[in-house]
Scaffold this motif. Sequence first.
Motif, PDB file in Angstrom:
ATOM      1  N   GLU A 109      -3.279  26.896 -27.632  1.00 24.80           N
ATOM      2  CA  GLU A 109      -3.425  25.443 -27.773  1.00 24.80           C
ATOM      3  C   GLU A 109      -2.623  24.660 -26.738  1.00 24.80           C
ATOM      4  OE1 GLU A 109      -2.270  24.837 -31.832  1.00 24.80           O
ATOM      5  OE2 GLU A 109      -4.341  24.909 -32.551  1.00 24.80           O
ATOM      6  N   ILE A 110      -1.757  25.352 -25.993  1.00 24.16           N
ATOM      7  CA  ILE A 110      -0.935  24.679 -24.979  1.00 24.16           C
ATOM      8  C   ILE A 110      -1.806  24.234 -23.803  1.00 24.16           C
ATOM      9  CG2 ILE A 110       0.968  24.965 -23.342  1.00 24.16           C
ATOM     10  CD1 ILE A 110       2.142  27.055 -25.245  1.00 24.16           C
ATOM     11  N   SER A 111      -1.542  23.040 -23.315  1.00 20.27           N
ATOM     12  CA  SER A 111      -2.249  22.539 -22.130  1.00 20.27           C
ATOM     13  C   SER A 111      -1.463  22.907 -20.872  1.00 20.27           C
ATOM     14  CB  SER A 111      -2.412  21.014 -22.212  1.00 20.27           C
ATOM     15  OG  SER A 111      -3.202  20.660 -23.313  1.00 20.27           O
ATOM     16  N   PHE A 112      -2.053  23.719 -20.024  1.00 19.55           N
ATOM     17  CA  PHE A 112      -1.419  24.138 -18.777  1.00 19.55           C
ATOM     18  C   PHE A 112      -1.968  23.267 -17.644  1.00 19.55           C
ATOM     19  CE2 PHE A 112      -0.945  27.642 -21.641  1.00 19.55           C
ATOM     20  CZ  PHE A 112       0.282  28.216 -21.327  1.00 19.55           C
ATOM     21  N   ASN A 113      -1.618  21.999 -17.673  1.00 21.73           N
ATOM     22  CA  ASN A 113      -2.176  21.039 -16.717  1.00 21.73           C
ATOM     23  C   ASN A 113      -1.413  21.058 -15.397  1.00 21.73           C
ATOM     24  OD1 ASN A 113      -4.117  20.096 -18.578  1.00 21.73           O
ATOM     25  ND2 ASN A 113      -2.594  18.755 -19.523  1.00 21.73           N
ATOM     26  N   LYS A 114      -2.125  21.288 -14.316  1.00 14.67           N
ATOM     27  CA  LYS A 114      -1.518  21.293 -12.986  1.00 14.67           C
ATOM     28  C   LYS A 114      -1.534  19.882 -12.395  1.00 14.67           C
ATOM     29  CE  LYS A 114      -3.011  26.038 -12.013  1.00 14.67           C
ATOM     30  NZ  LYS A 114      -3.818  26.894 -11.112  1.00 14.67           N
ATOM     31  N   PRO A 115      -0.569  19.580 -11.533  1.00 18.20           N
ATOM     32  CA  PRO A 115      -0.527  18.243 -10.916  1.00 18.20           C
ATOM     33  C   PRO A 115      -1.655  18.054  -9.914  1.00 18.20           C
ATOM     34  CG  PRO A 115       1.110  19.654  -9.901  1.00 18.20           C
ATOM     35  CD  PRO A 115       0.539  20.436 -11.056  1.00 18.20           C
ATOM     36  N   GLU A 116      -2.062  16.803  -9.717  1.00 13.89           N
ATOM     37  CA  GLU A 116      -3.110  16.515  -8.737  1.00 13.89           C
ATOM     38  C   GLU A 116      -2.555  16.481  -7.319  1.00 13.89           C
ATOM     39  OE1 GLU A 116      -5.262  13.018  -9.705  1.00 13.89           O
ATOM     40  OE2 GLU A 116      -5.956  13.781 -11.645  1.00 13.89           O
ATOM     41  N   LYS A 310       3.887  25.793 -19.725  1.00 16.21           N
ATOM     42  CA  LYS A 310       3.911  25.786 -21.191  1.00 16.21           C
ATOM     43  C   LYS A 310       4.990  24.858 -21.733  1.00 16.21           C
ATOM     44  CE  LYS A 310       6.112  29.036 -23.463  1.00 16.21           C
ATOM     45  NZ  LYS A 310       6.567  30.307 -24.057  1.00 16.21           N
ATOM     46  N   PHE A 311       6.030  24.585 -20.920  1.00 13.85           N
ATOM     47  CA  PHE A 311       7.131  23.739 -21.383  1.00 13.85           C
ATOM     48  C   PHE A 311       6.827  22.252 -21.230  1.00 13.85           C
ATOM     49  CE2 PHE A 311       9.184  27.775 -20.169  1.00 13.85           C
ATOM     50  CZ  PHE A 311       9.734  28.103 -21.397  1.00 13.85           C
ATOM     51  N   GLN A 312       5.675  21.927 -20.650  1.00 13.69           N
ATOM     52  CA  GLN A 312       5.277  20.531 -20.458  1.00 13.69           C
ATOM     53  C   GLN A 312       6.327  19.767 -19.631  1.00 13.69           C
ATOM     54  OE1 GLN A 312       2.029  19.740 -22.105  1.00 13.69           O
ATOM     55  NE2 GLN A 312       2.268  21.950 -22.000  1.00 13.69           N
ATOM     56  N   CYS A 313       6.869  20.449 -18.641  1.00 10.60           N
ATOM     57  CA  CYS A 313       7.852  19.869 -17.716  1.00 10.60           C
ATOM     58  C   CYS A 313       7.302  19.941 -16.295  1.00 10.60           C
ATOM     59  CB  CYS A 313       9.179  20.647 -17.761  1.00 10.60           C
ATOM     60  SG  CYS A 313      10.057  20.606 -19.330  1.00 10.60           S
ATOM     61  N   ASP A 314       7.787  19.044 -15.428  1.00  5.47           N
ATOM     62  CA  ASP A 314       7.495  19.200 -14.006  1.00  5.47           C
ATOM     63  C   ASP A 314       8.148  20.478 -13.501  1.00  5.47           C
ATOM     64  OD1 ASP A 314       5.962  16.923 -13.639  1.00  5.47           O
ATOM     65  OD2 ASP A 314       7.679  15.657 -13.191  1.00  5.47           O
ATOM     66  N   LEU A 315       7.497  21.150 -12.579  1.00  5.48           N
ATOM     67  CA  LEU A 315       8.031  22.370 -11.978  1.00  5.48           C
ATOM     68  C   LEU A 315       8.438  22.089 -10.536  1.00  5.48           C
ATOM     69  CD1 LEU A 315       5.424  25.020 -13.222  1.00  5.48           C
ATOM     70  CD2 LEU A 315       7.501  24.225 -14.360  1.00  5.48           C
ATOM     71  N   ALA A 352       3.296  23.755  -9.321  1.00  5.95           N
ATOM     72  CA  ALA A 352       4.495  23.012  -8.912  1.00  5.95           C
ATOM     73  C   ALA A 352       4.137  21.564  -8.608  1.00  5.95           C
ATOM     74  CB  ALA A 352       5.136  23.651  -7.686  1.00  5.95           C
ATOM     75  N   SER A 353       4.958  20.651  -9.105  1.00 14.45           N
ATOM     76  CA  SER A 353       4.722  19.230  -8.839  1.00 14.45           C
ATOM     77  C   SER A 353       5.760  18.643  -7.886  1.00 14.45           C
ATOM     78  CB  SER A 353       4.704  18.432 -10.141  1.00 14.45           C
ATOM     79  OG  SER A 353       5.846  18.691 -10.914  1.00 14.45           O
ATOM     80  N   ILE A 354       6.882  19.351  -7.668  1.00 16.21           N
ATOM     81  CA  ILE A 354       7.903  18.903  -6.726  1.00 16.21           C
ATOM     82  C   ILE A 354       8.198  20.056  -5.766  1.00 16.21           C
ATOM     83  CG2 ILE A 354      10.233  17.980  -6.415  1.00 16.21           C
ATOM     84  CD1 ILE A 354      10.117  16.963  -9.301  1.00 16.21           C
TER      85      ILE A 354
END
Length: 379
Positions: A109-116, A310-315, A352-354
């Motif tokens: 059920e976790i959303s593994f959303n990648k940054p645009e 999975k942690f819903q944090c920026d990577l 990765a978002s940063i």
Amino acid sequence: MKFYNINEKSDFDVICKSVGVSVAGINLMREKSSLSFVYIKDIKSPAANILKQDAISVGAELVTHKDTIFGLDTSSNALLIGTDAQLKKLSKKEKLQDFGLKNLAKFLEISFNKPENPKIMGVLNINNDSFNASSRIDIDNALLCINKMIDDGADYIDIGGVSSRPGSVYVGRDEEFRRIKDVILQINAHGLDKKVKFSLDSFDEYCLEFALNHGFKMINDISANENLALLAKKYDCELCMMHMQNDPATMQINPHYDDLLAEISDFFEHKVLKARDLGAKHIVIDVGIGFGKTAEQNLLLIKHLKHFLKFQCDLLVGASRKSLINHYFKSEVHERLSGSLYLHLKAFENGASIIRTHDVSEHKQMFALHSAYQKANLW
């Protein structure tokens, strides 16, 4: 009729619009447009057999050990393959099952959303021993270097007063503060903190609070001290926590992780939960490329970075000019730009978002071309 074998990573929405699919149809079909792989360790044969049947019933598949079908009371590994839509249906089924499959349902059920798009963090060091000499600044050239990074398009600039290279010894709070104080005051006095986000690469609370009091917006803590969440809460700033073995002075490579992803994931499970409990709202995770890991482990972390979403944090990923590159292609620090660009592109593609780098302009150019490539469509 004409036929085209097009790139499977083409923009799905654009293709659907060219076909004439409705908005509702695009949203429905998008969940069927790509496969996810979920690797499962130590699953009992009865659970695997139940899961396989449930997976097949929704159109997914479970790859199992050759002896699983016999139903013996043994454990093995398995690979679950399915689209987002299939895994969503499967999670509902597994909520009703025993044998630990309810935990799988929660994971699915976790959303593994990648940054645009990635944000670029430039690196500047106010010391004489950071591993990349070109990143070193002093009070005389600090503003020139900072303004250059701002002009190049940096989203963040990370200022460090002490080296964290393997084997380095912490110089102490007083010396760290002496190094960073005047540069931070200059940044604030010239209003540069209004143009870009500044972070301080430090684990010292006194130095960090001084920076936050003068416009800095991120705590970049290699020690992953979750108690710094109290400071993050006070200043409503971002808190970046990194994984490493021990500390820079005592750091040793661990070539024998029993389970690399599990051990680092468990590390952040505790850290993120505690930091959130203490009030940190904006948590960033850094898996610590190069900090007590082999070259292959570093590549595996970048390759499977998606798991940490999975942690819903920026990577945040910082592989810039590190010895990982030299391991696979002999090169000095000043010769590792190409390798850095490749690793950071893969890190972004995997979640990765940063991106933390010594080379802001080159990375902005690379990601501009990557973005344009992604948007290039036949229709």
